[in-house]
Design an enzyme around this catalytic site. Structure first.
Site, PDB file in Angstrom:
ATOM      1  N   CYS A 157       0.595  -1.425  -0.113  1.00 19.76           N
ATOM      2  CA  CYS A 157       0.133   0.095   0.319  1.00 19.76           C
ATOM      3  C   CYS A 157       1.118   1.468   0.685  1.00 19.76           C
ATOM      4  O   CYS A 157       1.560   1.719   1.177  1.00 19.76           O
ATOM      5  CB  CYS A 157      -1.093  -0.175   1.150  1.00 19.76           C
ATOM      6  SG  CYS A 157      -2.151   1.744   0.795  1.00 19.76           S
ATOM      7  N   CYS A 160      -0.900   4.088   1.440  1.00 18.20           N
ATOM      8  CA  CYS A 160      -0.085   3.578   3.592  1.00 18.20           C
ATOM      9  C   CYS A 160       1.324   4.061   3.635  1.00 18.20           C
ATOM     10  O   CYS A 160       1.808   4.582   5.354  1.00 18.20           O
ATOM     11  CB  CYS A 160      -1.112   2.482   4.099  1.00 18.20           C
ATOM     12  SG  CYS A 160      -1.869   1.948   3.620  1.00 18.20           S
ATOM     13  N   ASP A 161       2.260   3.491   3.306  1.00 19.47           N
ATOM     14  CA  ASP A 161       3.510   3.352   4.097  1.00 19.47           C
ATOM     15  C   ASP A 161       5.165   4.208   3.580  1.00 19.47           C
ATOM     16  O   ASP A 161       6.002   5.072   3.224  1.00 19.47           O
ATOM     17  CB  ASP A 161       4.025   2.302   3.769  1.00 19.47           C
ATOM     18  CG  ASP A 161       3.458   0.829   4.299  1.00 19.47           C
ATOM     19  OD1 ASP A 161       2.809   1.778   5.782  1.00 19.47           O
ATOM     20  OD2 ASP A 161       2.896   0.046   4.132  1.00 19.47           O
TER      21      ASP A 161
END
Ligand code: NDP
Length: 331
Positions: A157, A160-161
């Site tokens: 992701c 997300c990261d």
């Protein structure tokens, strides 16, 4: 499974009387942000929800380290802690959380009908409403070195990261819309993005392909596959193989993003609920209603577009409100 007797007098009316099957107003299947948000709202509406956590209690966020984009956590929060907090919040209002896996369902087709859920281990329960929040599972390449470094620089992701790799060199695998979108997202944050596409063409839409090819710090490589992720505790590089001429090359990176698709966790609903060709549950416009009355879907299991914890939580709230209104309409 609990005891019951089958009445077979008329073959067209084969049915079972259950003397002691537990009847629950709202069963929530799945324990990610969608499931627990549905539980918070359902519990506060006095629906006495029971959450079946599934095989991975807490869902996909339990495999993430830091969550920086969920509103309300100015310093960020690690995924597993956030899921524990969501569970505690749901339990505070009377949600019962059962660490168990639903392996089969028998969904009623008529309004007001009672659904049956079969739990791994042999138990079964009845439900007046079901909220399906079973999520989707990111696909990985399956290399041992990739699995070893999940959480150590391998992520599925970018939204997300990606931020953790600000100014660094990263790579992304995949040639679909997700990979193209995430490559351009990463290119805004990172120094350089090496994009590895296994064929000589991308599956992404032409518009997305143009965005990739027009971004100067994306190094797009066709016919390229990952042979090995290099590094012991954290990602340090990649061994890449060109599958046309079998040449092998090593590159230095600190983050590897896998964007080769997701699989929605809908196998147990096949043949009963409407799904798209990829297996995502279809919900009626601007609601969480599935094609069956009293059955609602929230989170990634019905969303291949956004797939964020906050959007999953939003649809979890909607599902609980939809379930509450449905039950009211029966009264
Ligand atoms: P897709 O299934 O569309 O694409 C998967 C990509 O990963 C393909 O390029 C595929 O290659 C590649 N791939 C699969 N397995 C491997 C492997 N083992 N090794 C290397 N590469 C592999 O998935 P997406 O997640 O990209 O998209 C899912 C759906 O969501 C699509 O319908 C997409 O259009 C949609 N979507 C739409 C968006 C938008 O409109 N903004 C954004 C994101 C997704 P190959 O082609 O060789 O099979």
């Amino acid at each position: 499974m609990k005891k019951g007797i089958e009445l077979k007098g008329n073959p067209l009316h084969l049915f079972k009387i259950n003397f002691d099957m537990e009847r629950i107003k709202t069963v929530i299947v799945g324990s990610g942000p969608a499931g627990y948000t549905a539980a918070i709202y359902a519990a506060r509406a006095d629906l006495k929800p029971v959450v079946y956590t599934g095989m991975e209690p807490g869902g996909q966020l339990t495999t993430t380290t830091e969550v920086d984009n969920f509103p309300g956590y100015p310093e960020g929060v690690d995924g597993p802690s956030m899921m524990v907090q969501l569970q505690q919040q749901a339990e505070r209002f009377g949600t019962e959380v059962r660490i168990a896996h639903v392996e089969k369902v028998d969904l009623a087709k008529e309004k007001g009908g009672i659904h049956t859920l079969y739990i791994q281990g042999g138990d079964a329960v009845e439900a007046e409403t079901i909220i399906i929040s079973t999520g989707a599972t990111a696909k990985y390449l399956g290399l041992p070195s990739e699995q070893k470094l999940r959480g150590g620089g391998v992520s599925a992701c970018a939204v997300c990261d990606g931020f953790f790799y600000k100014g660094q060199d990263v790579a992304i695998v995949g040639g679909g819309d997700t990979a193209a979108e995430e490559a351009t997202y990463l290119a805004n944050i990172c120094n350089k993005v090496t994009m590895l596409v296994r064929k000589g063409e991308m599956r992404a839409s032409k518009a997305m392909q143009h965005r990739v090819t027009n971004t100067p710090n994306i190094d797009l490589r066709y016919f390229s596959e990952v042979d090995e992720v290099l590094g012991d505790a954290v990602v340090e590089g990649l061994r890449i193989r060109n599958n046309q001429n079998n040449t092998v090359e090593e590159i230095s990176i600190t983050g590897l993003f896998i964007a080769i698709g997701h699989k929605p966790n809908t196998d147990i609903f096949k043949g009963q609920l409407e799904m798209d060709e990829a297996g995502y549950l279809i919900t009626k416009s601007k609601s969480t209603h599935t094609n069956l009355p009293g059955v609602f879907a929230s989170g990634d299991v019905q969303d291949k577009e956004y797939r964020q914890a906050i959007t999953a939580a939003g649809t979890g709230c909607m599902a609980a409100l939809d379930a509450e209104r449905y039950l009211q309409s029966l009264a």
